[in-house]
Design a protein around this motif. Sequence first.
Motif, PDB file in Angstrom:
ATOM      1  N   VAL A 374       0.842  -1.201   0.000  1.00  0.00           N
ATOM      2  CA  VAL A 374       0.000   0.000   0.000  1.00  0.00           C
ATOM      3  C   VAL A 374       0.877   1.252   0.000  1.00  0.00           C
ATOM      4  O   VAL A 374       0.610   2.222  -0.726  1.00  0.00           O
ATOM      5  CB  VAL A 374      -0.944   0.012   1.219  1.00  0.00           C
ATOM      6  N   LEU A 375       1.948   1.236   0.810  1.00  0.00           N
ATOM      7  CA  LEU A 375       2.863   2.373   0.866  1.00  0.00           C
ATOM      8  C   LEU A 375       3.516   2.616  -0.488  1.00  0.00           C
ATOM      9  O   LEU A 375       3.657   3.769  -0.926  1.00  0.00           O
ATOM     10  CB  LEU A 375       3.926   2.122   1.935  1.00  0.00           C
ATOM     11  N   ALA A 376       3.900   1.548  -1.163  1.00  0.00           N
ATOM     12  CA  ALA A 376       4.486   1.688  -2.503  1.00  0.00           C
ATOM     13  C   ALA A 376       3.476   2.310  -3.459  1.00  0.00           C
ATOM     14  O   ALA A 376       3.801   3.235  -4.222  1.00  0.00           O
ATOM     15  CB  ALA A 376       4.944   0.325  -3.014  1.00  0.00           C
ATOM     16  N   PHE A 377       2.237   1.823  -3.415  1.00  0.00           N
ATOM     17  CA  PHE A 377       1.187   2.338  -4.304  1.00  0.00           C
ATOM     18  C   PHE A 377       0.905   3.814  -4.027  1.00  0.00           C
ATOM     19  O   PHE A 377       0.854   4.632  -4.954  1.00  0.00           O
ATOM     20  CB  PHE A 377      -0.088   1.510  -4.124  1.00  0.00           C
ATOM     21  N   MET A 378       0.726   4.163  -2.742  1.00  0.00           N
ATOM     22  CA  MET A 378       0.392   5.539  -2.390  1.00  0.00           C
ATOM     23  C   MET A 378       1.522   6.496  -2.764  1.00  0.00           C
ATOM     24  O   MET A 378       1.268   7.624  -3.207  1.00  0.00           O
ATOM     25  CB  MET A 378       0.094   5.636  -0.898  1.00  0.00           C
ATOM     26  N   ASN A 379       2.777   6.056  -2.601  1.00  0.00           N
ATOM     27  CA  ASN A 379       3.901   6.934  -2.925  1.00  0.00           C
ATOM     28  C   ASN A 379       4.070   7.137  -4.420  1.00  0.00           C
ATOM     29  O   ASN A 379       4.757   8.075  -4.839  1.00  0.00           O
ATOM     30  CB  ASN A 379       5.197   6.375  -2.328  1.00  0.00           C
ATOM     31  N   LEU A 380       3.490   6.259  -5.208  1.00  0.00           N
ATOM     32  CA  LEU A 380       3.597   6.401  -6.664  1.00  0.00           C
ATOM     33  C   LEU A 380       2.548   7.368  -7.230  1.00  0.00           C
ATOM     34  O   LEU A 380       2.621   7.756  -8.387  1.00  0.00           O
ATOM     35  CB  LEU A 380       3.462   5.025  -7.330  1.00  0.00           C
ATOM     36  N   LEU A 381       1.577   7.770  -6.396  1.00  0.00           N
ATOM     37  CA  LEU A 381       0.565   8.715  -6.877  1.00  0.00           C
ATOM     38  C   LEU A 381       1.229  10.030  -7.261  1.00  0.00           C
ATOM     39  O   LEU A 381       2.142  10.509  -6.573  1.00  0.00           O
ATOM     40  CB  LEU A 381      -0.483   8.962  -5.791  1.00  0.00           C
ATOM     41  N   PRO A 382       0.800  10.651  -8.374  1.00  0.00           N
ATOM     42  CA  PRO A 382       1.480  11.865  -8.877  1.00  0.00           C
ATOM     43  C   PRO A 382       1.115  13.115  -8.087  1.00  0.00           C
ATOM     44  O   PRO A 382       0.612  14.100  -8.633  1.00  0.00           O
ATOM     45  CB  PRO A 382       0.985  11.946 -10.328  1.00  0.00           C
ATOM     46  N   ILE A 383       1.374  13.075  -6.772  1.00  0.00           N
ATOM     47  CA  ILE A 383       1.125  14.222  -5.907  1.00  0.00           C
ATOM     48  C   ILE A 383       2.463  14.835  -5.541  1.00  0.00           C
ATOM     49  O   ILE A 383       3.338  14.133  -5.018  1.00  0.00           O
ATOM     50  CB  ILE A 383       0.367  13.791  -4.629  1.00  0.00           C
ATOM     51  N   PRO A 384       2.686  16.124  -5.810  1.00  0.00           N
ATOM     52  CA  PRO A 384       3.945  16.754  -5.409  1.00  0.00           C
ATOM     53  C   PRO A 384       4.188  16.530  -3.914  1.00  0.00           C
ATOM     54  O   PRO A 384       3.260  16.548  -3.117  1.00  0.00           O
ATOM     55  CB  PRO A 384       3.704  18.239  -5.717  1.00  0.00           C
ATOM     56  N   ALA A 385       5.435  16.319  -3.560  1.00  0.00           N
ATOM     57  CA  ALA A 385       5.880  15.982  -2.199  1.00  0.00           C
ATOM     58  C   ALA A 385       5.909  14.482  -1.986  1.00  0.00           C
ATOM     59  O   ALA A 385       6.601  14.002  -1.090  1.00  0.00           O
ATOM     60  CB  ALA A 385       5.049  16.643  -1.106  1.00  0.00           C
ATOM     61  N   LEU A 386       5.180  13.719  -2.779  1.00  0.00           N
ATOM     62  CA  LEU A 386       5.330  12.263  -2.785  1.00  0.00           C
ATOM     63  C   LEU A 386       6.347  11.884  -3.863  1.00  0.00           C
ATOM     64  O   LEU A 386       6.635  12.664  -4.770  1.00  0.00           O
ATOM     65  CB  LEU A 386       3.998  11.576  -3.068  1.00  0.00           C
ATOM     66  N   ASP A 387       6.848  10.662  -3.770  1.00  0.00           N
ATOM     67  CA  ASP A 387       7.793  10.205  -4.797  1.00  0.00           C
ATOM     68  C   ASP A 387       7.184  10.291  -6.190  1.00  0.00           C
ATOM     69  O   ASP A 387       7.866  10.635  -7.158  1.00  0.00           O
ATOM     70  CB  ASP A 387       8.208   8.757  -4.512  1.00  0.00           C
ATOM     71  N   GLY A 388       5.893   9.994  -6.277  1.00  0.00           N
ATOM     72  CA  GLY A 388       5.223  10.035  -7.574  1.00  0.00           C
ATOM     73  C   GLY A 388       5.205  11.423  -8.180  1.00  0.00           C
ATOM     74  O   GLY A 388       5.230  11.572  -9.410  1.00  0.00           O
ATOM     75  N   GLY A 389       5.161  12.457  -7.331  1.00  0.00           N
ATOM     76  CA  GLY A 389       5.226  13.827  -7.846  1.00  0.00           C
ATOM     77  C   GLY A 389       6.577  14.110  -8.479  1.00  0.00           C
ATOM     78  O   GLY A 389       6.667  14.719  -9.556  1.00  0.00           O
ATOM     79  N   HIS A 390       7.658  13.684  -7.804  1.00  0.00           N
ATOM     80  CA  HIS A 390       8.999  13.862  -8.376  1.00  0.00           C
ATOM     81  C   HIS A 390       9.145  13.070  -9.675  1.00  0.00           C
ATOM     82  O   HIS A 390       9.748  13.553 -10.636  1.00  0.00           O
ATOM     83  CB  HIS A 390      10.051  13.395  -7.368  1.00  0.00           C
TER      84      HIS A 390
END
Length: 442
Positions: A374-390
């Motif tokens: 779940v943590l991997a999935f949530m961090n991949l979301l394209p939200i700035p400040a999350l890994d997915g945003g970067h």
Amino acid sequence: MEILISALQLLLGLSFLVGVHELGHLWAAKAFGIRVETFSIGFPPKLLSFKIGETEYCLSAIPLGGYVKIAGMIDESLDTEQLKSEPQAWEFRSKPAWQRLIVMLGGIIVNVIVGVVIFIIYTFSFPDSYYPMQEVNKHGIYPSELGTSLGFQKGDKIQRVNGRTLQSFNELANPATILEGGNIEVERNGTIVSLPITDDFIRQFSTNKSARGFVSPLMPFKVGEVMPKKPAALAGLQVGDSILSINEQNIRYFQDLQTAIAEGKGKKLTIKALRQNQEVVVEADLSKDSLLGIRPEIKLQTREESYTFAQAMQVGSVRAFEVVFLQLAGMKQIVSGTIPMSESVGGLISIGKFYGGIWNWERFWFLTGMLSMVLAFMNLLPIPALDGGHVMFLLYEMIAGKPAPEKVMEIAQRVGMVILIALMVFANGMDIWKAIRGWIGL
């Protein structure tokens, strides 16, 4: 004590997962010669710290996550002073986009690896125990109130879900099965009946843990244990007795017994039972005790399935990624409005409840494996400040051939932090509100 144990399991599980996530970033950064200034589990203030090389390792007081401070990168610290100077060879911003992309995906990749490894070891270590659907369909199912609202009737035999034949009864209560919607086909009195999985059912299934038992197998039984000094013992019921009727109400399944006892509270029950091929009649007095005082021996045959390590690698990997698919299905239901966001998100209290107030390592590692995915999935979301945003900005750079303006990235980082803080406040606030509602009986 249960609250303390639940909190300790939550703290251990989250600290472990956040630690390996941030280590993923750290390892990837150091592999490309990027300087990592700080590695922290938790957010400041610091509780303790030590330094190895150029990196300070910290354990901080607020256990809501963690971070690594990578030189030359706009991150949670919002420290942009170092970006005003010329890029240095050891800074994040001086590296090729593909290396920076790997650094940002490092935490997600490690969480996926950890989640998969946990599921593989769990699958190898603990055999599956379940009721085969073929065994369940010898008698059929017993619906709860929610199951009845969907159209189930006592004795229905499950045939297919969305055209798929189930092998295990556990598959029916699997959220992945229900969230996809569609229909459930049952055999009823020799006729196939199709029951549509409605949006209202999905909403109740997703927001109420007790709803997972919307149907249960009808369970033929005999008396497996008689508790001392309880009405059953005082009446003379014995281990091995098969209860035939209570107050002339036929009893065939354990669910029938539960219904008869609920209706007979405060009364005397005339119980007819079969003992060594002879009928006996006893009277149990429930006027002073609402429990009859027996434990059933269920006659349904369970099946245990163990896996070799090679099999566990395949089955465990599939189970790990099923968690991700479940998150996607749940998000789809939230976006469509089928499941209200206020009922579907949870904070630390909700996670702690899943761990429970009894320390059970089997359950601990299963839930920790789920949370890692779940943590991997949530961090991949394209939200700035999350890994997915970067990752989103880096993909833009690789496609456009130039990076996004630093000012844009700085503003996006600030907006992303506001979004994340708002989500954490909302999720934990909903947990507190649900707890208050439970305490005052709303």
